[in-house]
Design a protein around this motif. Structure first.
Motif, mmCIF file in Angstrom:
data_model
loop_
_atom_site.group_PDB
_atom_site.id
_atom_site.type_symbol
_atom_site.label_atom_id
_atom_site.label_comp_id
_atom_site.label_asym_id
_atom_site.label_seq_id
_atom_site.Cartn_x
_atom_site.Cartn_y
_atom_site.Cartn_z
ATOM 1 N N ALA A 154 0.974 -1.132 0.029
ATOM 2 C CA ALA A 154 -0.092 0.140 -0.018
ATOM 3 C C ALA A 154 0.861 1.201 0.037
ATOM 4 N N LYS A 155 1.925 1.181 0.768
ATOM 5 C CA LYS A 155 2.844 2.151 0.934
ATOM 6 C C LYS A 155 4.290 1.637 1.378
ATOM 7 N N GLY A 166 13.460 -3.917 8.487
ATOM 8 C CA GLY A 166 12.003 -3.788 7.867
ATOM 9 C C GLY A 166 10.892 -4.276 8.500
ATOM 10 N N SER A 167 9.808 -4.106 8.191
ATOM 11 C CA SER A 167 8.471 -4.559 8.650
ATOM 12 C C SER A 167 7.646 -4.153 7.625
ATOM 13 N N CYS A 168 6.452 -5.273 7.749
ATOM 14 C CA CYS A 168 5.207 -5.116 7.027
ATOM 15 C C CYS A 168 4.075 -5.129 7.801
ATOM 16 N N SER A 169 3.050 -4.304 7.836
ATOM 17 C CA SER A 169 2.039 -4.113 8.477
ATOM 18 C C SER A 169 0.766 -4.979 7.913
ATOM 19 N N ASN A 173 1.399 -1.999 4.541
ATOM 20 C CA ASN A 173 2.462 -0.732 4.418
ATOM 21 C C ASN A 173 3.912 -1.348 4.863
ATOM 22 N N VAL A 174 5.158 -1.052 4.077
ATOM 23 C CA VAL A 174 6.320 -1.748 4.289
ATOM 24 C C VAL A 174 7.205 -0.735 4.817
ATOM 25 N N LEU A 175 7.912 -0.827 5.881
ATOM 26 C CA LEU A 175 8.742 0.205 6.511
ATOM 27 C C LEU A 175 10.115 -0.559 6.238
ATOM 28 N N LEU A 176 11.173 0.395 5.791
ATOM 29 C CA LEU A 176 12.526 0.188 5.604
ATOM 30 C C LEU A 176 13.201 1.187 6.327
ATOM 31 N N SER A 177 14.531 0.766 6.759
ATOM 32 C CA SER A 177 15.417 1.526 7.545
ATOM 33 C C SER A 177 16.286 2.461 6.660
#
Length: 235
Positions: A154-155, A166-169, A173-177
């Motif tokens: 999604a984002k 990293g993480s995925c909700s 939503n994907v979060l990257l350092s």
């Protein structure tokens, strides 16, 4: 946080349960021990396993503690900065005509043009620049994997996490350092794929790892680099 005592030492560890067949222990950082257990396994069984591996855990923690962390940057000309695994020499240009620092690559140099010399200000903008590069790179790479994985995030957002790359909700939503900008491109690529595969499997099941391997057959080598060198990704 769980803990056990072995001789005169305390071992703290994070315990999580999931649909898996075996207990697993991972020593990821000098202060991070993770234990993953199958659903239904009692805490006493978990403690028994951790205790049986106590010497190995303590030895691994000691090795990680002996690693020399990178020296914090002073932002002086000639300092070495790493971008996508390549080393660039820093060049700081003071120009009172600019409103805020501007960071860019110029040949073999990382050039920062700023109105004043303020190391913390420069650090903030270099981190921001790293984050922008991660976002841009990841956004392009996603297009290569959409057909294989069958999902699109999604984002994609940027974090300042030091240990969680990293993480995925559940919302996709994907979060990257931002720190991944310093790693070689194949390593950044692995972290992105790792999180994209969670869009299909929100776990680390056998099916999940099969999907990761389908996308990146050599993912183990990339993961190994991150485990061994991740502590260096700092400025």
């Amino acid at each position: 946080m769980e803990q056990i005592k072995y001789n005169d030492q305390i071992i703290e560890f994070e315990l999580t349960y999931s649909r898996r067949k075996n207990l697993e222990i991972r020593v990821e950082n000098p202060d991070v021990v993770r234990v993953k257990a199958p659903l239904g396994v009692s805490k006493s069984q978990v403690y028994e396993l951790v205790l049986s591996k106590a010497e190995w855990i303590l030895a691994k923690l000691e090795i990680l503690k002996q690693r020399t962390p990178p020296v914090e940057k002073r932002f002086i000309d000639g300092e070495e900065f790493v971008y996508l695994g390549q080393v660039y020499r820093l060049a700081v240009v003071i120009d009172e005509g600019v409103r805020k620092p501007v960071v860019k690559l110029n040949g073999g140099e990382l050039v920062i043009t700023a109105p004043i010399f303020d190391p913390e200000l420069l650090r903030t903008f270099v981190q921001k620049w790293y984050g922008e590069q991660v976002l841009a790179t990841a956004s392009k790479l996603v297009e290569e994997y959409v057909d294989v994985i069958g999902r699109r995030p999604a984002k994609i957002k940027i974090s300042s996490a030091r240990k969680r790359w990293g993480s995925c909700s559940s919302l996709g939503n994907v979060l990257l350092s931002w720190r991944l900008a310093m790693a070689p491109l194949p390593v950044l690529e692995y972290v992105l794929v790792h999180e994209l595969c969670h869009l299909v499997h929100m776990n680390h099941s056998r099916e999940y790892w099969k999907l990761v391997e389908l996308v990146l057959p050599d993912y183990r080598e990339r993961l190994k680099w991150l485990k061994e060198n991740g502590y260096l990704l700092n400025i």
